[in-house]
Design a protein around this motif. Structure first.
Motif, PDB file in Angstrom:
ATOM      1  N   ARG A 259       0.802  -1.220   0.000  1.00  0.00           N
ATOM      2  CA  ARG A 259       0.000   0.000   0.000  1.00  0.00           C
ATOM      3  C   ARG A 259       0.838   1.274   0.000  1.00  0.00           C
ATOM      4  N   HIS A 260       2.101   1.171   0.416  1.00  0.00           N
ATOM      5  CA  HIS A 260       2.977   2.343   0.375  1.00  0.00           C
ATOM      6  C   HIS A 260       3.643   2.452  -0.995  1.00  0.00           C
ATOM      7  N   SER A 261       4.300   3.579  -1.221  1.00  0.00           N
ATOM      8  CA  SER A 261       4.929   3.816  -2.525  1.00  0.00           C
ATOM      9  C   SER A 261       6.272   3.116  -2.663  1.00  0.00           C
ATOM     10  N   HIS A 262       6.818   2.631  -1.550  1.00  0.00           N
ATOM     11  CA  HIS A 262       8.083   1.908  -1.572  1.00  0.00           C
ATOM     12  C   HIS A 262       7.994   0.719  -0.621  1.00  0.00           C
ATOM     13  N   ALA A 263       8.885  -0.218  -0.782  1.00  0.00           N
ATOM     14  CA  ALA A 263       8.922  -1.398   0.078  1.00  0.00           C
ATOM     15  C   ALA A 263       9.472  -1.043   1.458  1.00  0.00           C
ATOM     16  N   GLY A 264       9.029  -1.794   2.457  1.00  0.00           N
ATOM     17  CA  GLY A 264       9.625  -1.721   3.782  1.00  0.00           C
ATOM     18  C   GLY A 264       9.473  -0.414   4.506  1.00  0.00           C
ATOM     19  N   GLU A 265       8.329   0.246   4.401  1.00  0.00           N
ATOM     20  CA  GLU A 265       8.171   1.553   5.038  1.00  0.00           C
ATOM     21  C   GLU A 265       7.656   1.482   6.471  1.00  0.00           C
ATOM     22  N   GLU A 266       7.362   0.285   6.959  1.00  0.00           N
ATOM     23  CA  GLU A 266       6.840   0.173   8.322  1.00  0.00           C
ATOM     24  C   GLU A 266       7.892  -0.453   9.236  1.00  0.00           C
ATOM     25  N   THR A 267       7.644  -1.614   9.784  1.00  0.00           N
ATOM     26  CA  THR A 267       8.568  -2.228  10.738  1.00  0.00           C
ATOM     27  C   THR A 267       9.931  -2.520  10.124  1.00  0.00           C
ATOM     28  N   SER A 268       9.949  -2.883   8.845  1.00  0.00           N
ATOM     29  CA  SER A 268      11.200  -3.313   8.216  1.00  0.00           C
ATOM     30  C   SER A 268      12.254  -2.220   8.128  1.00  0.00           C
ATOM     31  N   SER A 269      11.843  -0.974   8.137  1.00  0.00           N
ATOM     32  CA  SER A 269      12.806   0.125   8.029  1.00  0.00           C
ATOM     33  C   SER A 269      12.980   0.866   9.343  1.00  0.00           C
ATOM     34  N   ARG A 270      12.366   0.348  10.416  1.00  0.00           N
ATOM     35  CA  ARG A 270      12.426   1.035  11.706  1.00  0.00           C
ATOM     36  C   ARG A 270      12.794   0.037  12.794  1.00  0.00           C
ATOM     37  N   ASN A 271      13.985  -0.528  12.657  1.00  0.00           N
ATOM     38  CA  ASN A 271      14.461  -1.499  13.636  1.00  0.00           C
ATOM     39  C   ASN A 271      15.962  -1.326  13.821  1.00  0.00           C
ATOM     40  N   SER A 272      16.582  -2.236  14.529  1.00  0.00           N
ATOM     41  CA  SER A 272      18.008  -2.104  14.859  1.00  0.00           C
ATOM     42  C   SER A 272      18.929  -2.595  13.760  1.00  0.00           C
ATOM     43  N   GLU A 273      18.390  -3.232  12.721  1.00  0.00           N
ATOM     44  CA  GLU A 273      19.176  -3.817  11.622  1.00  0.00           C
ATOM     45  C   GLU A 273      20.198  -4.833  12.138  1.00  0.00           C
ATOM     46  N   VAL A 274      19.840  -5.530  13.198  1.00  0.00           N
ATOM     47  CA  VAL A 274      20.727  -6.531  13.788  1.00  0.00           C
ATOM     48  C   VAL A 274      20.446  -7.897  13.164  1.00  0.00           C
ATOM     49  N   VAL A 275      21.507  -8.612  12.817  1.00  0.00           N
ATOM     50  CA  VAL A 275      21.405 -10.013  12.426  1.00  0.00           C
ATOM     51  C   VAL A 275      21.578 -10.823  13.705  1.00  0.00           C
ATOM     52  N   HIS A 276      20.472 -11.331  14.216  1.00  0.00           N
ATOM     53  CA  HIS A 276      20.496 -12.024  15.501  1.00  0.00           C
ATOM     54  C   HIS A 276      21.055 -13.430  15.355  1.00  0.00           C
ATOM     55  N   ALA A 277      21.662 -13.907  16.427  1.00  0.00           N
ATOM     56  CA  ALA A 277      22.267 -15.238  16.406  1.00  0.00           C
ATOM     57  C   ALA A 277      21.249 -16.332  16.680  1.00  0.00           C
ATOM     58  N   GLY A 278      20.211 -16.034  17.506  1.00  0.00           N
ATOM     59  CA  GLY A 278      19.209 -17.038  17.860  1.00  0.00           C
ATOM     60  C   GLY A 278      19.298 -17.461  19.307  1.00  0.00           C
ATOM     61  N   LEU A 279      19.560 -16.518  20.205  1.00  0.00           N
ATOM     62  CA  LEU A 279      19.849 -16.835  21.599  1.00  0.00           C
ATOM     63  C   LEU A 279      18.638 -17.007  22.506  1.00  0.00           C
ATOM     64  N   TYR A 280      17.594 -16.229  22.296  1.00  0.00           N
ATOM     65  CA  TYR A 280      16.703 -15.912  23.402  1.00  0.00           C
ATOM     66  C   TYR A 280      15.486 -16.805  23.592  1.00  0.00           C
ATOM     67  N   TYR A 281      15.009 -17.470  22.570  1.00  0.00           N
ATOM     68  CA  TYR A 281      13.670 -18.046  22.613  1.00  0.00           C
ATOM     69  C   TYR A 281      13.700 -19.556  22.809  1.00  0.00           C
ATOM     70  N   PRO A 282      12.555 -20.175  23.129  1.00  0.00           N
ATOM     71  CA  PRO A 282      12.523 -21.633  23.337  1.00  0.00           C
ATOM     72  C   PRO A 282      13.132 -22.380  22.153  1.00  0.00           C
ATOM     73  N   PRO A 283      13.916 -23.424  22.408  1.00  0.00           N
ATOM     74  CA  PRO A 283      14.702 -24.071  21.349  1.00  0.00           C
ATOM     75  C   PRO A 283      13.910 -24.550  20.142  1.00  0.00           C
ATOM     76  N   GLN A 284      12.722 -25.095  20.340  1.00  0.00           N
ATOM     77  CA  GLN A 284      11.954 -25.628  19.223  1.00  0.00           C
ATOM     78  C   GLN A 284      10.955 -24.637  18.647  1.00  0.00           C
ATOM     79  N   SER A 285      10.986 -23.409  19.130  1.00  0.00           N
ATOM     80  CA  SER A 285      10.060 -22.400  18.611  1.00  0.00           C
ATOM     81  C   SER A 285      10.450 -21.997  17.199  1.00  0.00           C
ATOM     82  N   LEU A 286       9.487 -21.472  16.459  1.00  0.00           N
ATOM     83  CA  LEU A 286       9.779 -20.929  15.133  1.00  0.00           C
ATOM     84  C   LEU A 286      10.770 -19.777  15.234  1.00  0.00           C
ATOM     85  N   LYS A 287      10.649 -18.985  16.284  1.00  0.00           N
ATOM     86  CA  LYS A 287      11.559 -17.845  16.432  1.00  0.00           C
ATOM     87  C   LYS A 287      13.014 -18.300  16.504  1.00  0.00           C
TER      88      LYS A 287
END
Length: 458
Positions: free
Chosen positions: A60-88
């Motif tokens: 719906r916006h004029s460009h891609a990624g104008e919401e959450t995708s462009s307003r974050n820390s831009e971190v490539v996470h390692a996978g530390l925090y969540y339950p082991p078998q979770s999708l996250k």
């Protein structure tokens, strides 16, 4: 993974709203709604996996990624925090590998900075538990064969003194830390541009911007038309400010609309089954001043684990770097309400602009959060000065719960009772959504959509 058949459950909006049902003018094999990083990744995967089929992405916006995708820390996470078998966890582990692989292949700027999760003595158990969990993780699905010596998630548990050898500005009160060398930062805009390019240059892919979805219905296959033998979803769209819209029959519909992802299923569901969405506002502060002169890695505090714990809702006000080496702190967590929450028990549940764009008024950075952010940061970097903080930007995170752990939700709905006409809704895709995006796409396309097609053809 939730699944339901929604034929016959069309809500009052679709019966009485301003956009009446309109028979489709054309048919598309795959229609992706939402041009954030996850929608782009799914559309790219579809166009690659099914090159002879049509894949449209509407944003719906004029460009891609104008919401959450462009307003974050831009971190490539390692996978530390969540339950082991979770999708996250599983999709973050797989997504990290795919992310770095794609960055290398397409020269997308990134850097493996590594990350320290730092702990005071009363938080030591938290980092020890992270370390123990990381050592026990198994390789996620679709991972290539690995040697027995290869670690899924390389980490080290180090003392406070060792942490200060890496980052001398750390507080002397830090007594332990977890070192994660695989964590990094990425140019998310270049990453999304590479996905757009792949879609645009594919045989069946097409990107359509400035186009919003205004109505979705299960296709009435008994109606008389040249498409009478089809199954799927009728998706009505309006481009720019046009008074008349288009109507497409999507054989498979993928709802990756981020902050608005619950609006499509909720427009089809009765009140009792509607899906709530909550919104976490996160403020970021730029910093220049004392106390960080030698910082070269990401530094995360332990999440709050006391009586007011929000460990799964926020990872704490952490220090991140951009690719130019500039320091910022954030995000914090502030809950905000949307108009649709007030209407959750009402007869109408709309795709209107008020519901879809309410978050825009919350994007203006404010210095009202700086004092609290400064106080949180001085717990692990005591030398930073309040005068060095300034408001930078704000992001909004889509959340399905207010407390506790909530996994990524991949919901399946069908246009009819024979499980034909698949709609996949991706909801609650917050952190680590950027890192996981390519793995989410792989999972949705290979493990959900392709398996559905195999089942139908048998």
């Amino acid at each position: 993974m939730a699944a339901t058949n929604v034929r016959g459950l069309v809500a009052a909006l679709n019966a009485t709203g301003c956009f009446k049902y309109k028979s489709p003018d054309a048919v598309v094999d795959f229609l992706v709604v939402g041009g954030g990083v996850v929608g782009l990744a799914v559309a790219q995967r579809l166009s690659e996996r099914f090159p002879t089929k049509s894949t449209y992405l509407v944003e719906r916006h004029s460009h891609a990624g104008e919401e959450t995708s462009s307003r974050n820390s831009e971190v490539v996470h390692a996978g530390l925090y969540y339950p082991p078998q979770s999708l996250k966890t599983q999709l973050c582990l797989r997504g990290r590998h795919l992310m770095y692989e794609r960055c290398d292949k397409y020269n997308i700027p990134y850097r493996k900075t590594g990350k320290l999760v730092v702990a005071h003595e009363h938080q030591r158990a938290y980092v020890e538990n992270l370390f123990a969990k990381a050592r026990q993780l198994s390789w996620p699905k679709h991972s290539p064969p690995r040697g027995a010596e290869d670690q899924v998630l390389p980490v080290s548990l180090i003392s406070g003194a060792q942490a200060r050898e890496l980052e001398p500005d750390l507080s002397p009160d830090i007594t332990a830390a977890l070192w994660s060398p695989e964590t990094g930062i990425v140019d998310s805009h270049s990453f999304m541009e590479s996905l757009e390019k792949d879609i645009s240059e594919s045989e069946g892919g097409e990107l359509v911007f400035s186009t919003r979805v205004v109505r979705v219905d299960p296709y009435k296959s008994k109606e008389t038309s040249r498409l009478s033998s089809e199954e799927g979803w009728v998706v009505q769209t309006v481009t720019e400010n046009a008074e008349q819209g288009d109507s497409l029959l999507a054989r498979t519909l993928i709802n990756a609309s981020g902050l608005s992802a619950n609006l499509i299923p909720n427009s089809l569901l009765p009140e009792a089954l509607r899906i709530p969405m909550f919104f976490g506002r996160g403020s970021y502060a730029a910093y220049s001043g004392p106390g960080i002169s030698q910082v070269s890695r990401l530094i995360y505090p332990c999440p709050e684990t006391g009586p007011n714990k929000h460990a799964f809702q926020s990872l704490g006000t952490h220090l991140t770097l951009d690719l130019q080496g500039k320091v910022r702190f954030g995000p914090d967590l502030e809950w905000i309400s949307s108009p649709s929450q007030a209407a959750a028990d009402a007869s109408e549940y709309d795709f209107n602009e008020e519901n879809a764009d309410f978050w825009r008024k919350h994007l203006k950075p404010s210095d009202s959060r700086l004092e609290e952010m400064h106080r949180a940061v001085t717990e692990y970097l005591p030398g930073v000065s309040f005068e060095g903080f300034r408001p930078d930007y704000v992001g909004i995170r889509p959340k399905l719960v207010l407390s506790g752990f909530q996994d990524f939700t991949i919901r399946k709905d069908y246009a009819d009772g024979s499980k034909r006409g698949l709609m996949v809704s991706l909801m609650g895709i917050e952190s680590p959504g950027l890192t996981s995006s390519l793995a989410i796409a792989e999972h949705v396309v290979d493990d959900v959509i392709e398996l559905e097609h195999i089942h139908i053809s048998q």
